[in-house]
Structures are given as C-alpha cells and as structure tokens.
Enzyme design. Structure first.
Site, PDB file in Angstrom:
ATOM      1  N   HIS A 105      -8.418  35.340 -27.143  1.00  0.00           N
ATOM      2  CA  HIS A 105      -7.149  34.722 -27.546  1.00  0.00           C
ATOM      3  C   HIS A 105      -7.402  33.358 -28.183  1.00  0.00           C
ATOM      4  O   HIS A 105      -8.317  32.639 -27.794  1.00  0.00           O
ATOM      5  CB  HIS A 105      -6.160  34.635 -26.387  1.00  0.00           C
ATOM      6  N   ASP A 107      -4.851  31.079 -28.649  1.00  0.00           N
ATOM      7  CA  ASP A 107      -3.942  30.032 -28.188  1.00  0.00           C
ATOM      8  C   ASP A 107      -4.565  29.317 -26.998  1.00  0.00           C
ATOM      9  O   ASP A 107      -5.534  29.812 -26.413  1.00  0.00           O
ATOM     10  CB  ASP A 107      -2.571  30.615 -27.795  1.00  0.00           C
ATOM     11  N   ASP A 138     -11.798  28.238 -23.092  1.00  0.00           N
ATOM     12  CA  ASP A 138     -10.662  29.151 -22.832  1.00  0.00           C
ATOM     13  C   ASP A 138      -9.711  29.141 -24.005  1.00  0.00           C
ATOM     14  O   ASP A 138      -8.773  28.365 -24.021  1.00  0.00           O
ATOM     15  CB  ASP A 138      -9.963  28.731 -21.540  1.00  0.00           C
ATOM     16  N   GLU A 172      -1.691  34.469 -25.131  1.00  0.00           N
ATOM     17  CA  GLU A 172      -2.276  34.806 -23.829  1.00  0.00           C
ATOM     18  C   GLU A 172      -1.837  33.835 -22.752  1.00  0.00           C
ATOM     19  O   GLU A 172      -1.567  34.224 -21.616  1.00  0.00           O
ATOM     20  CB  GLU A 172      -3.806  34.839 -23.932  1.00  0.00           C
ATOM     21  N   ASP A 201     -13.285  36.228 -21.616  1.00  0.00           N
ATOM     22  CA  ASP A 201     -12.210  35.265 -21.339  1.00  0.00           C
ATOM     23  C   ASP A 201     -12.211  34.900 -19.856  1.00  0.00           C
ATOM     24  O   ASP A 201     -11.171  34.692 -19.266  1.00  0.00           O
ATOM     25  CB  ASP A 201     -10.860  35.863 -21.749  1.00  0.00           C
ATOM     26  N   HIS A 234      23.888   9.648  -8.506  1.00  0.00           N
ATOM     27  CA  HIS A 234      23.286   8.435  -7.959  1.00  0.00           C
ATOM     28  C   HIS A 234      23.173   8.612  -6.443  1.00  0.00           C
ATOM     29  O   HIS A 234      24.165   8.925  -5.776  1.00  0.00           O
ATOM     30  CB  HIS A 234      24.204   7.264  -8.302  1.00  0.00           C
ATOM     31  N   SER A 423      -6.063  36.211 -13.522  1.00  0.00           N
ATOM     32  CA  SER A 423      -5.629  37.492 -14.060  1.00  0.00           C
ATOM     33  C   SER A 423      -5.747  37.486 -15.566  1.00  0.00           C
ATOM     34  O   SER A 423      -5.525  36.467 -16.205  1.00  0.00           O
ATOM     35  CB  SER A 423      -4.173  37.753 -13.673  1.00  0.00           C
ATOM     36  N   HIS A 451      -7.574  25.242 -18.234  1.00  0.00           N
ATOM     37  CA  HIS A 451      -6.214  24.890 -17.774  1.00  0.00           C
ATOM     38  C   HIS A 451      -6.154  23.487 -17.177  1.00  0.00           C
ATOM     39  O   HIS A 451      -5.116  23.078 -16.674  1.00  0.00           O
ATOM     40  CB  HIS A 451      -5.664  25.888 -16.740  1.00  0.00           C
TER      41      HIS A 451
END
Lengths: 479, 479
Positions: A105, A107, A138, A172, A201, A234, A423, A451
């Site tokens: 992927h 992206d 990644d 992805e 990946d 508030h 996953s 990530h």
C-alpha cells in the site's frame, strides 16, 4: 553453492550498486504525504499513485491501470470524496512461468512534526544507517523495494523468473475501502492465473532475525458515543447539576479491559481456540525475549516476562486497546469545558475461533447494559466502525518454502515462523477470492515504529530486503 | 419618580440613541481573536489591549497605562512568551466623590468555526435580536459596556458621579497570570482610594430576571499524567502484552465522580459547610426551575428536578468535571494507536469551607492510591495546574444596594440575589488586597454560552446593561 545461488550473485551485486538510487526512490515516495485518513491530503494520495504508475512504466510494466474505486462511502466530511485508485501492473505473461501477485500500500498513517518527530516526517533522513520518515517501513519501503528488484533485473537484462502482477492500494490505513470488491471483480480478470500472493507489509518479531509470517489477528474497531447537552458547557455553571457525557463514557470505557489486558466482556474469551500441544511446540524455536519487547516499546511495561506468554498474547489471544476520545478537550493546559458529545474509540484484536458478528453482539450488549446500570439521562450509542478477520496459513507450502530459502541465502539464518498481532484484512480476501495461498514476507524490524513517531527502516533491511524479495521470486519460480 | 431617576432619563435616552455605535464598538472588539490560551494568538491579545487604550483615550481617560507583566511562567511552548499587559485608566480624581474600580477581561476562550459554530466566531453577527460571537458576553460585552456608558456621559456633557478606575486584563481565561501581583503592588498606588470594586463577568441565573451575585465557587484544576512506552505504539503489535497508559488513566478517572455528580474522593464532601436554615430561606425568592436549566443546557439531562437542589448543587456544593485527555487519539474515524503518554484533565469546583491545600492532598492521595491498586508498570503523576478560591460577600452593603436600585430602575424588577457555580478568582484578590467589598453585576443571560459554541449576548441585555452599569454608578455615588 547451488546453481540458483550462483545465478543470484550478479543480481545481489547489482542491488548493492544501486543502493544510492534505491534510497533516492524511497526519498521521493516519502516526500509525498499520502495520508489516506486525512481528507484534505487526498490529492497527495492520488499523486502517490501517479508516481508509482510512472515508475512502473519506466521499468517496463505492461497493462498499467489506475483503477477508479468511486466515491468514498460515509462517514466523510468532504462531499463526493473520491477513493484513491488501485495501481495495477504486470510484468510478463509467460504461460510456462508461475505468476506471483505482489501487494503493498502506498498510503500512510497521519504524521505531524509536532507529534514529537525528531525530523520532518515527510523528508526521508538517514541517521545511523537508518532511514527515518513516515511510510519508510509501512509500506513505502517494501513497495519501492519491489520496484528496486525490477530495476536490478532490468539493468542486468535478467529475465524475471515468474510473471508478476502488482496490486498497490491507497486506503490500507483507512480500512482498504473498495479493495475487496476490486479483488472479487478481477479474480477471473486481471488476477486470473495468479499462483500465489506475496505481501510485504509486516515486521520482524525483533530486531535481529528475519521471519516469515503465517498468521494475523483481526481487528474490530468500535466507537461509543455519549451525548447530553446541546452544546459544550461551562463546568462552573453546569458542573454538579447535569449528567456529564464524559463521566458516563469514562465509566463505561473503564469496564472493558483490566490493566493486565484481560478483556472483561463476557463471552469473548470463551470464543478463543484452546492452545494445543502441537501449537505450543511451534513457539520453542523462536528467538525472542522480554528485553526485545521492552526495547521495542521503549519501556519496561511488559505484562508478561516469559517469551511464550508474550508471543501468545500478541498472536493468538485477543486484546482490547482504548485509543482515545473524540469531542473532549485534548489540548495542553486547562479548559473548563463539559463536552456535549464524546466518542470513545477502542478496538479488539481477534483470533481463531472468534466470530466477528457474535463479538459485536457481546460488545454491544455489555456496553449497553453497563450504561443502563448508570441510570444517566444522557444517551449512548455503540457502533462498529470497521472490522477485518484474522488469518492463519500453512507455513510449509511452496511459497513459504521459497521465502525460507531466500531468507537463508540473504541473511544466512533460517527464518522464524511467526504470527502477527496486527491485522492485514486483505490477506484473507486474496486467499478467499483468488483461491490461492498468501505469504507474508516482511522487510522491516520490530522496532520500526509503524504508526508511531520517528518511523524508520534500517538500510540493511531495505537493501537485503530487496535481495530477499528478488531471491524469493527465483526460488518460487523454480519450485 | 425620584430626583436621581429624573436625572438619569436623558442618559438612558442617549444610550438608546447610541445603540448602533455601541454594536459597532463591540463588533470591532470581537473581530480581534484575543485567545489567551493559544500562544500563537498572543499578538492578537496584545492588539486588543491597544484597542482598549485607544478607545479609553478617546473617551478622555487620564493616566492610561499598559502595565507589562513580564514573561509567562512555564509550562509554555513559545520561549520568552510575554504576558498580555493590564490596561489601567482613570476617569476623574475628585476627592469629594467615591471611587469605583471596574474590572473586566479582554481575552476570550478558544473558538474555531469547525467546533460547530453556526457563524464565524470572530465576526459579530446579529440574529433575532442577539449578537453572536466569541467574547460577546464573556467578557467583551461588559467591558465595552463600560466604555459605552462613558461615551453616553461624554456626549451629554454629564459629569461622572464617581471617580472611575479601570482595570482590564488579558489572561482571565488562562489563570489571570500576573494580575494578583499587580493588584498587590498597586493597592497603595494606582488603586489607592478605591471604595468598591464592580465586576461584570458573570450571568443571570436564567433568561428573564436580572441578578446580583454575592458568591462564587472556586476551582482547582488537576491533571493526571500516565506514561508508559517511549512512543505511541501500534495496537496490533503491542496490544495485550504491555500495560497501556490509557487503560490505567481511564480506570483512575472513572473513580473520581459518579454519574450523579457525587465526588468519590474521601474527605472532600466532609469539608463542605452545612446548610443553615437562614441560608435555605435565601433560596425561596429565586425565580428558577428545571426547565430553565434544561433550556440552558439544551437537553433534559438535569440530575435534580427541585429548584433548591439544582441551585445548591450549582452554588454551594462542590462538583467534579472530567474535561478530556491530552495525548490520546482525538480525531474522527479510527486510529489503532496505543498512546504512549496520556494526560487526563479534571477540575473540582470548591465552596466554603473547603481548604484548597487539603483538597489537593485528598486528591493526590486518592489518585495515587487508586493507581497503586492497579499494579501497573506505567507511571502516574497527578498535579494541580491552577487553583482559585471561592468567594462569598454581604449582599446588603452599599454597593449591592446601589446595584439593586439600578436594576429595579432599568428592568422594573427586584434582582435575585444569587451565587455562581463558576469562579472569578480575582474577586477574592481585590477584596483582600484593596480591603474593600466587591460586587458582581452581570450583563448577560444564563443561556449565553460562555466557553461554548455560538456564544451570544442579547441586544436588550447589552443596551439595558449599559443603563444598569451607568445607573449603578449614580446610585452608588450618592450612597
């Protein structure tokens, strides 16, 4: 040295020679902030697709296609937002050769310098033999890795040992929207005749030993919305006199998992397949210990100390993580707000033999029940945002065997056979739709920080990775 | 009609005439996004101070000063960030007249269109006889209201009935940094001879009846930081094998308060002064019911249905609100992150006879104890970010009596004597440092949405408010 090993030597030398070119290609790819989760950056995701098309064409690809996937389904903020296209390409169509589909992927996850990156996330920077940048590992590193292998073959005038079908997607990191349908549509079309699928990946388990991966956890991602007042209030004026959505949400989120990672939702753990003796034995060979986990997490926060406990809880038991809250105060300093609507986000990593639909029901019933017990006047809605099933394969088939040989040749060590906690839902789709097996052949290391901030790819992993991908094609072509 | 009422008629007429000019002045003020909590907007806060100086000079102020408060103390992101100046000005120094110090603030809460505002927050927009915009009611409306009163006097050539000392600050929404010290410094200097302090920075209880306010809750604002991994991690790879900071934080935050607003921290409720019969009787006259609370919150989420229960829990009992979490995922959609460090924000509204230091100790001990019970390997630190004490005054002194007469004259109704749930810590500082009393004389209504989206000020409240402020000065001048 076997004949095949002999024949690969010039290819490996050429890969070594091309190292500066390969780093330059990855630099160009990382420079395009193709963040699929940020609607405002969608044009950059599309730009990245065009970059791949141009590279593929220059490398001599046939039948290059940019497959339109239509409009992104709700929820979206931008009206008529187009999904990024799937990049398809072929190299060769010799009926005497096997056909390998390679998937990756283009992206990436969101990344902002102010998240804590040491360098600009979209500028590939080399420090200490590592390449830092969003997508380095990644999954731009592996995708560009395949292109590098093709370039080395081309430079040498070396025929590919297999027919290659490329399938690179741009969603992805945002649920692979549209890809399932495309694979189903092209199973008897563009993808007809594919013998195996190779996905690069994922990551080594640790930082020293290459692995081949035969299993993945699934992921069901949920959100809990609690709504009360018509607008943010508030806390001085309303504190103590109205039911606050944050209080309710925090109570409910606090009932999902204990601090040792045990899921508290009844029925969930009961669905998990029991560990067999044969399965237990598979874990004996694996090189890994708690120190590697601690190094990768940058802390000493491991729940388990024993290698098998750690790996089993990463790979074959479910987990539940609380990711955050949308709608609440999230800045630095102090804001005396009572948020009107808060949306808690959490996900459950799934494993055999959990049933996704049953899991949803257990989650919904439990959360609705817990909220009802609170007797709050706010309203709560719990929803599944997306799900992807788990996957387990046979690690002794032709494709895994070829990859094991390639790994041994390049890295001079037998790979560990591992599963993954993360996953890649598309793995399962390829397997089911193309009725073939899938191999996960990772390039990066366990501490790459996919990530996370300061994502990196070690240069040895990048360059030896290109050799491994290349050698895999040659071993598989002759299997 | 009394002599004083007679003499105020031309002033009220002039205020009516000047209405378009007054709205234009507020429009200019709202257009300057003087958000003190956003360091990048600090120049705009300073610009707002200069705007006031220029207006004050045009209205004939003496001895106008922009008091520098030096560098903002940590935590700040911007190095050497200067605090916004205090705007000081005087009108008159007649020893035969009483001297009133008027206080207001020219900074505002953050506001972004995308938070859900119907219109641009920094463009004052008139809809249905209401003026929408950030700061319209909190607190630019009242500050500009004083300037309007001065303009009306000037236009008529009418002498002010008192000497006026203006003190306008630019950090009220961010802890009033530097103001305490300035008041202490100037108690025997610029502020010498002040007889009373009038603050217009709160709201009517409901939407129909004006009030005078003689009590405020305090506010202790805390943060709980839970730290684990060295960087954000992927929940697929690390979910189930490490202690997650979010899990720990949510557990601890879930133990602070129940859904009915009862504080669960031992020792806190025990510090609250018991309700006396005399105090109970004060609540009898007040016009308010649960429908007004529901209308103001835009929901039916009231915990109590009885008026006295509602008001007591807003005014004379403490409350605890969970505001949000810094460092966790806060966006739309799904992100499979395990945040490395999360900071939970909450505050406790304080009342007589709570001791702020004791409260801190109870909070710290309780949270540290709850975290220790979890036996997590993460680390937790709980801190006080800022605190401000509660305040209660005598509602029958000269200043309150003058304000009650002014209210009756303008609105044709006796004001309710109320307390407030929110805190204006500076009230207490003025009282203690200047050794004088303080009056809270609100301009806006209970549904104005201070600190929320779509903040507004009703035009009648703005214009009659200018009359009320003006009449207050005249009644007080003769008291």
């Amino acid at each position: 040295m076997s004949e095949i090993e002999q024949s690969l030597k010039p290819l490996f030398d050429e890969i070594n020679n091309l190292k500066p070119k390969f780093i330059e290609r990855l630099t160009k790819a990382v420079a395009i902030p193709s963040v699929s989760g940020d609607e405002s950056l969608r044009p950059k995701v599309v730009e990245m697709a065009h970059f791949l098309v141009s590279e593929l064409k220059e490398l001599g690809a046939d039948d290059v296609r940019l497959r339109d996937l239509g409009i992104q389904p709700p929820p979206v903020t931008t009206p008529d937002l187009k999904l990024p296209p799937i990049v398809l390409a072929k190299f060769g169509s010799d009926p005497a050769k096997k056909t390998v589909l390679i998937y990756g992927h283009y992206d990436v996850q969101p990344a902002l310098k102010e998240d804590g990156w040491a360098t600009d996330p979209f500028t590939l920077v080399e420090v200490d033999n590592k390449l830092y940048g969003r997508g380095s590992t990644d999954d731009k590193g592996p995708v560009i890795g395949w292109l590098n292998s093709l370039e080395a073959h081309k430079k040498l005038g070396l025929d590919l040992p297999v027919n290659l079908v490329c399938c690179f997607e741009g969603m992805e990191e945002s649920g692979s929207l549209g890809l399932d349908d495309l694979i189903a549509e092209e199973a008897e079309g563009y993808f007809k005749g594919v013998d195996t699928v190779c996905i690069s990946d994922n990551y080594w388990l640790g930082t020293k030993k290459p692995v081949l991966t035969y299993g993945l956890r699934g992921c069901n991602y949920y959100q809990i919305s609690v709504k009360g007042p018509g607008a943010d209030l508030h806390s001085g004026i309303f504190g103590g006199v109205i039911h606050e959505p944050m209080t309710d949400l925090i109570k409910v989120m606090g009932e999902l998992v204990d601090v040792n990672g045990n899921i508290l939702i009844p029925g969930v753990n009961e669905m998990v397949a029991p560990v067999t003796e044969k399965e237990k034995a598979l874990y004996d060979a694996i090189e890994f210990d708690v120190d590697e986990l601690n190094a990768a997490s940058g802390s000493s926060t491991a729940i388990y100390q024993d290698t098998k406990d750690i790996l089993m809880h990463r790979w074959r038991y479910p987990s539940l993580s609380l990711h955050g809250i949308e709608g609440a105060f999230y800045g630095g300093g102090a804001k005396t707000v009572i948020p009107a609507k808060v949306i808690g986000k959490f996900s459950i990593r799934t494993v055999p033999d959990m049933d996704s639909k049953k899991l949803d029901k257990y989650v919904f019933d439990y959360i609705n029940g817990k909220f009802a017990e609170l007797k709050s006047k706010n309203t709560l809605v719990v929803e599944l945002i997306h799900d992807g099933n788990y996957w387990v394969s046979d690690p002794f088939n032709d494709s895994f065997t070829a990859a094991a040989k390639a790994t041994k040749l390049v890295w001079n060590v037998d790979p560990d056979f591992t599963r993954e906690g993360g996953s890649i839902p598309i793995t399962l789709t390829f397997e089911e739709q193309l009725k073939t097996n899938v191999l996960l052949l990772p390039m990066g290391r366990g501490d790459d920080g996919a990530h996370s901030i300061n994502e990196k790819l070690d240069i040895p992993n990048y360059i030896e990775g290109v050799k491994t991908l290349s050698a895999y094609l040659h071993f598989y072509g002759r299997s």
